[in-house]
Design a protein around this motif. Sequence first.
Motif, PDB file in Angstrom:
ATOM      1  N   ASP A  56     -10.463   1.783  -1.663  1.00  0.00           N
ATOM      2  CA  ASP A  56      -9.233   1.023  -1.435  1.00  0.00           C
ATOM      3  C   ASP A  56      -9.539  -0.446  -1.177  1.00  0.00           C
ATOM      4  O   ASP A  56      -8.839  -1.337  -1.677  1.00  0.00           O
ATOM      5  CB  ASP A  56      -8.452   1.602  -0.250  1.00  0.00           C
ATOM      6  CG  ASP A  56      -7.943   3.007  -0.522  1.00  0.00           C
ATOM      7  OD1 ASP A  56      -7.965   3.437  -1.685  1.00  0.00           O
ATOM      8  OD2 ASP A  56      -7.528   3.678   0.443  1.00  0.00           O
ATOM      9  N   LEU A  77      -1.014  -0.519  -4.306  1.00  0.00           N
ATOM     10  CA  LEU A  77      -2.396  -0.057  -4.241  1.00  0.00           C
ATOM     11  C   LEU A  77      -2.517   1.150  -3.323  1.00  0.00           C
ATOM     12  O   LEU A  77      -1.684   1.352  -2.426  1.00  0.00           O
ATOM     13  CB  LEU A  77      -3.297  -1.181  -3.721  1.00  0.00           C
ATOM     14  CG  LEU A  77      -3.229  -2.531  -4.447  1.00  0.00           C
ATOM     15  CD1 LEU A  77      -4.209  -3.509  -3.807  1.00  0.00           C
ATOM     16  CD2 LEU A  77      -3.511  -2.380  -5.931  1.00  0.00           C
ATOM     17  N   ASN A  78      -3.557   1.930  -3.522  1.00  0.00           N
ATOM     18  CA  ASN A  78      -3.871   2.989  -2.575  1.00  0.00           C
ATOM     19  C   ASN A  78      -4.294   2.364  -1.249  1.00  0.00           C
ATOM     20  O   ASN A  78      -4.972   1.336  -1.211  1.00  0.00           O
ATOM     21  CB  ASN A  78      -4.998   3.864  -3.113  1.00  0.00           C
ATOM     22  CG  ASN A  78      -4.567   4.668  -4.321  1.00  0.00           C
ATOM     23  OD1 ASN A  78      -3.418   5.073  -4.433  1.00  0.00           O
ATOM     24  ND2 ASN A  78      -5.489   4.888  -5.244  1.00  0.00           N
ATOM     25  N   GLY A  79      -3.896   3.000  -0.153  1.00  0.00           N
ATOM     26  CA  GLY A  79      -4.259   2.496   1.159  1.00  0.00           C
ATOM     27  C   GLY A  79      -3.088   2.566   2.110  1.00  0.00           C
ATOM     28  O   GLY A  79      -2.045   3.167   1.812  1.00  0.00           O
ATOM     29  N   PHE A 115       0.839  -1.194   0.000  1.00  0.00           N
ATOM     30  CA  PHE A 115       0.000   0.000   0.000  1.00  0.00           C
ATOM     31  C   PHE A 115       0.876   1.248   0.000  1.00  0.00           C
ATOM     32  O   PHE A 115       1.922   1.304   0.655  1.00  0.00           O
ATOM     33  CB  PHE A 115      -0.934  -0.006   1.212  1.00  0.00           C
ATOM     34  CG  PHE A 115      -1.954  -1.109   1.167  1.00  0.00           C
ATOM     35  CD1 PHE A 115      -3.002  -1.057   0.262  1.00  0.00           C
ATOM     36  CD2 PHE A 115      -1.857  -2.207   2.006  1.00  0.00           C
ATOM     37  CE1 PHE A 115      -3.936  -2.068   0.195  1.00  0.00           C
ATOM     38  CE2 PHE A 115      -2.780  -3.232   1.951  1.00  0.00           C
ATOM     39  CZ  PHE A 115      -3.819  -3.165   1.044  1.00  0.00           C
ATOM     40  N   THR A 157      -5.484  -1.097   5.845  1.00  0.00           N
ATOM     41  CA  THR A 157      -6.547  -1.234   4.851  1.00  0.00           C
ATOM     42  C   THR A 157      -7.218  -2.611   4.865  1.00  0.00           C
ATOM     43  O   THR A 157      -8.453  -2.693   4.790  1.00  0.00           O
ATOM     44  CB  THR A 157      -6.010  -0.905   3.447  1.00  0.00           C
ATOM     45  OG1 THR A 157      -5.679   0.489   3.398  1.00  0.00           O
ATOM     46  CG2 THR A 157      -7.036  -1.205   2.368  1.00  0.00           C
ATOM     47  N   GLN A 169     -10.474  -2.119  -4.441  1.00  0.00           N
ATOM     48  CA  GLN A 169      -9.305  -2.339  -5.283  1.00  0.00           C
ATOM     49  C   GLN A 169      -8.522  -3.557  -4.783  1.00  0.00           C
ATOM     50  O   GLN A 169      -8.054  -4.380  -5.583  1.00  0.00           O
ATOM     51  CB  GLN A 169      -8.405  -1.097  -5.277  1.00  0.00           C
ATOM     52  CG  GLN A 169      -7.255  -1.179  -6.274  1.00  0.00           C
ATOM     53  CD  GLN A 169      -6.390   0.063  -6.263  1.00  0.00           C
ATOM     54  OE1 GLN A 169      -6.349   0.788  -5.279  1.00  0.00           O
ATOM     55  NE2 GLN A 169      -5.691   0.309  -7.349  1.00  0.00           N
TER      56      GLN A 169
END
Length: 256
Positions: free
Chosen positions: A237, A200-202, A172, A206, A240
């Motif tokens: 998030d 990934l976003n987060g 993340f 997450t 995803q």
Amino acid sequence: MEWQENSGNWVLIPSHPKAVVHFLGGAFVATAPNVTYRWLLEMLANQGYAVIATPFVNTLDHLAMAKNVFSSFDSCLDLIYAQRILRKKSLPIYGIGHSMGCKLHLLIGSLFSLERAGNILISFNNSAARDAIPLVEQISPVMKVEFTPSPKITNRLIQKRYQIRRNLLIKFKDDDIDQTLRLSDLLRLRFPDMVTVKRLNGNHLTPLGQDINWPVGKVYTPIDAIAQWLKQEVYRDLNQLKREILLWLNPLAQIS
């Protein structure tokens, strides 16, 4: 589907499972994975994966922890086959770990003989005890406190003996304690074409996120629309993460 306790594990079995997932959570939140990781694990079960989540208590002896969770999972799997809770033999088995759970899966895959179709390793962390445990140096200022195996020895074991060929590593972007990129270097030395890394976003927490059900009445109101929009933003998030996990498990999956 309802969560069931079996041989010290939390089990969630869909009606026609396509594979088995062995889940190990992060330090200090792994004692009740069916609660702390409920969204993630129930999402997997709803997509047809039998989930066996093994709780554990964090100690300095990570080798003993790995041995215990592997033995617990193995006993549980044997029992649910014997009880015909799982009927189809030889389902593929995937390991999924978050944070400390990654290290345990890596130790299991390096030290024990086992069959795995692959591992998903989320937010890997292999810090020294002084960095991972608050106030450890104040608690023991004279004697050096360290995990067994140490981070250096753990990396050496992974580099020389890790046997799970196919791996998805998830990092993340806002995770300051993540060590996924170092791990990817080690795994690619062993399996150059079998390691996938996703950024990934987060953040580190997450995977612990939970979904919120917003009941919509017979008439869809502007408030309902705002609530659904907020939910999409908050859980972007999580969704995803869901998408990347499911696509890696089954590249042909239709994901809603």
